[in-house]
Design a protein around this motif. Structure first.
Motif, mmCIF file in Angstrom:
data_model
loop_
_atom_site.group_PDB
_atom_site.id
_atom_site.type_symbol
_atom_site.label_atom_id
_atom_site.label_comp_id
_atom_site.label_asym_id
_atom_site.label_seq_id
_atom_site.Cartn_x
_atom_site.Cartn_y
_atom_site.Cartn_z
ATOM 1 N N VAL A 21 44.747 33.285 28.041
ATOM 2 C CA VAL A 21 44.826 33.147 29.485
ATOM 3 C C VAL A 21 43.873 34.168 30.084
ATOM 4 O O VAL A 21 43.934 35.355 29.778
ATOM 5 C CB VAL A 21 46.254 33.368 30.016
ATOM 6 C CG1 VAL A 21 46.259 33.363 31.546
ATOM 7 C CG2 VAL A 21 47.194 32.288 29.488
ATOM 8 N N VAL A 22 42.975 33.676 30.918
ATOM 9 C CA VAL A 22 42.007 34.531 31.592
ATOM 10 C C VAL A 22 42.392 34.558 33.069
ATOM 11 O O VAL A 22 42.541 33.505 33.697
ATOM 12 C CB VAL A 22 40.570 33.987 31.450
ATOM 13 C CG1 VAL A 22 39.571 34.993 31.987
ATOM 14 C CG2 VAL A 22 40.261 33.648 29.999
ATOM 15 N N SER A 23 42.574 35.762 33.597
ATOM 16 C CA SER A 23 42.938 35.934 34.999
ATOM 17 C C SER A 23 41.814 36.654 35.712
ATOM 18 O O SER A 23 41.373 37.716 35.265
ATOM 19 C CB SER A 23 44.231 36.740 35.118
ATOM 20 O OG SER A 23 45.281 36.078 34.444
ATOM 21 N N GLY A 24 41.363 36.086 36.824
ATOM 22 C CA GLY A 24 40.291 36.692 37.610
ATOM 23 C C GLY A 24 40.726 36.897 39.051
ATOM 24 O O GLY A 24 41.418 36.049 39.620
ATOM 25 N N VAL A 25 40.308 38.030 39.611
ATOM 26 C CA VAL A 25 40.630 38.360 41.000
ATOM 27 C C VAL A 25 39.353 38.817 41.689
ATOM 28 O O VAL A 25 38.587 39.606 41.126
ATOM 29 C CB VAL A 25 41.683 39.490 41.083
ATOM 30 C CG1 VAL A 25 41.947 39.889 42.524
ATOM 31 C CG2 VAL A 25 42.970 39.088 40.382
ATOM 32 N N LEU A 26 39.116 38.319 42.884
ATOM 33 C CA LEU A 26 37.998 38.742 43.722
ATOM 34 C C LEU A 26 38.574 39.193 45.059
ATOM 35 O O LEU A 26 39.329 38.450 45.690
ATOM 36 C CB LEU A 26 37.013 37.592 43.947
ATOM 37 C CG LEU A 26 35.910 37.837 44.977
ATOM 38 C CD1 LEU A 26 34.935 38.909 44.492
ATOM 39 C CD2 LEU A 26 35.177 36.557 45.285
ATOM 40 N N GLU A 27 38.231 40.405 45.478
ATOM 41 C CA GLU A 27 38.706 40.957 46.756
ATOM 42 C C GLU A 27 37.551 41.640 47.462
ATOM 43 O O GLU A 27 36.852 42.464 46.873
ATOM 44 C CB GLU A 27 39.809 41.997 46.525
ATOM 45 C CG GLU A 27 41.101 41.451 45.997
ATOM 46 C CD GLU A 27 41.986 40.838 47.061
ATOM 47 O OE1 GLU A 27 41.733 41.048 48.260
ATOM 48 O OE2 GLU A 27 42.930 40.126 46.687
ATOM 49 N N ASP A 28 37.333 41.279 48.718
ATOM 50 C CA ASP A 28 36.441 42.025 49.602
ATOM 51 C C ASP A 28 36.943 41.832 51.031
ATOM 52 O O ASP A 28 38.047 41.328 51.232
ATOM 53 C CB ASP A 28 34.967 41.641 49.414
ATOM 54 C CG ASP A 28 34.641 40.198 49.750
ATOM 55 O OD1 ASP A 28 35.398 39.556 50.518
ATOM 56 O OD2 ASP A 28 33.623 39.698 49.263
ATOM 57 N N GLU A 29 36.153 42.229 52.026
ATOM 58 C CA GLU A 29 36.614 42.123 53.405
ATOM 59 C C GLU A 29 36.785 40.685 53.862
ATOM 60 O O GLU A 29 37.598 40.379 54.721
ATOM 61 C CB GLU A 29 35.648 42.838 54.371
ATOM 62 C CG GLU A 29 35.770 44.343 54.328
ATOM 63 C CD GLU A 29 34.805 44.976 53.334
ATOM 64 O OE1 GLU A 29 33.953 44.251 52.765
ATOM 65 O OE2 GLU A 29 34.910 46.184 53.107
ATOM 66 N N LEU A 30 36.025 39.767 53.288
ATOM 67 C CA LEU A 30 36.064 38.365 53.701
ATOM 68 C C LEU A 30 36.927 37.488 52.804
ATOM 69 O O LEU A 30 37.588 36.569 53.276
ATOM 70 C CB LEU A 30 34.642 37.788 53.733
ATOM 71 C CG LEU A 30 33.666 38.458 54.686
ATOM 72 C CD1 LEU A 30 32.275 37.886 54.489
ATOM 73 C CD2 LEU A 30 34.127 38.303 56.116
ATOM 74 N N TYR A 31 36.874 37.741 51.509
ATOM 75 C CA TYR A 31 37.508 36.853 50.541
ATOM 76 C C TYR A 31 38.592 37.560 49.748
ATOM 77 O O TYR A 31 38.461 38.728 49.386
ATOM 78 C CB TYR A 31 36.474 36.298 49.547
ATOM 79 C CG TYR A 31 35.402 35.480 50.202
ATOM 80 C CD1 TYR A 31 35.638 34.148 50.530
ATOM 81 C CD2 TYR A 31 34.168 36.028 50.521
ATOM 82 C CE1 TYR A 31 34.655 33.388 51.145
ATOM 83 C CE2 TYR A 31 33.185 35.276 51.128
ATOM 84 C CZ TYR A 31 33.436 33.960 51.445
ATOM 85 O OH TYR A 31 32.478 33.208 52.061
#
Length: 149
Positions: A21-31
Motif C-alpha cells: 500500500v502506497v500512501s501519498g499526501v500533498l499539502e500547500d496553501e492551495l491544495y
C-alpha cells in the motif's frame, strides 16, 4: 520570509508477500490531497485506489476521485505514467495524477531498497551489479521507474 511552502510525503507499507500500500499526501496553501494505492506483487498491478481532496482550486479537482478508480487493474509498465497523467490528470486533477506517479516511483524504489537490504544481509559481499541485473530480471516492469543501470 517564506511565501510559499509545499510538502509531499509518500510511504510504502508491506502488507504480506503479495501486497503493498502506497500512501501519498500533498499539502500547500492551495491544495490538500491524499491517495492510497494498493498494488499486488510480484506483477505490480494496481488493485485499489482511494483518493481524498481536502483543498482544491477548481471544480475539476474533485472529479479526480472518481477518475482515480480507472487505474484499478493497470500494471506498472513503460506506459503507466503517461496513462495516469492522460486518463486521470485530464479528467480530474493534474496534481492528483502527479502524486500518483510519484507514489508509483516510490514503490519501485522501496522494493529495490527492501530487496537490496535483504540480499546484503544474507551476503555481506554482494556484487551490486549482479544484484541490479537480477532485480530487473525478476521485475522488468520496474525498470522504467529506477535509473540504476
Amino acid at each position: 520570509m517564506l511565501l510559499y511552502s509545499r510538502m509531499k510525503s509518500i510511504g510504502v507499507q508491506v502488507q504480506g508477500p503479495e501486497s503493498r500500500v502506497v500512501s501519498g499526501v500533498l499539502e500547500d496553501e492551495l491544495y490538500g490531497m491524499e491517495c492510497h494505492i494498493q498494488v499486488s506483487c510480484p506483477d505490480f498491478t494496481i488493485t485499489s485506489v482511494q483518493a481524498r481532496m481536502k483543498r482544491f482550486t477548481t471544480i475539476r479537482c474533485p472529479r479526480a476521485m472518481e477518475a482515480f478508480t480507472r487505474a484499478e487493474g493497470w500494471k506498472f509498465d513503460a506506459e503507466l505514467n503517461g496513462k495516469i497523467k492522460k486518463e486521470i490528470g485530464r479528467l480530474g486533477c493534474r496534481h492528483m495524477a502527479v502524486l500518483m506517479v510519484d507514489c508509483c516511483r516510490s514503490l519501485a524504489r522501496a522494493e529495490f531498497a527492501r530487496e537490496l537490504q535483504a540480499a546484503q544481509k544474507s551476503d555481506p559481499n554482494l556484487d551490486k551489479k549482479s544484484f541490479i541485473q537480477d532485480f530487473f530480471g525478476k521485475y522488468p516492469s520496474l525498470s522504467g521507474y529506477l535509473k540504476l543501470q
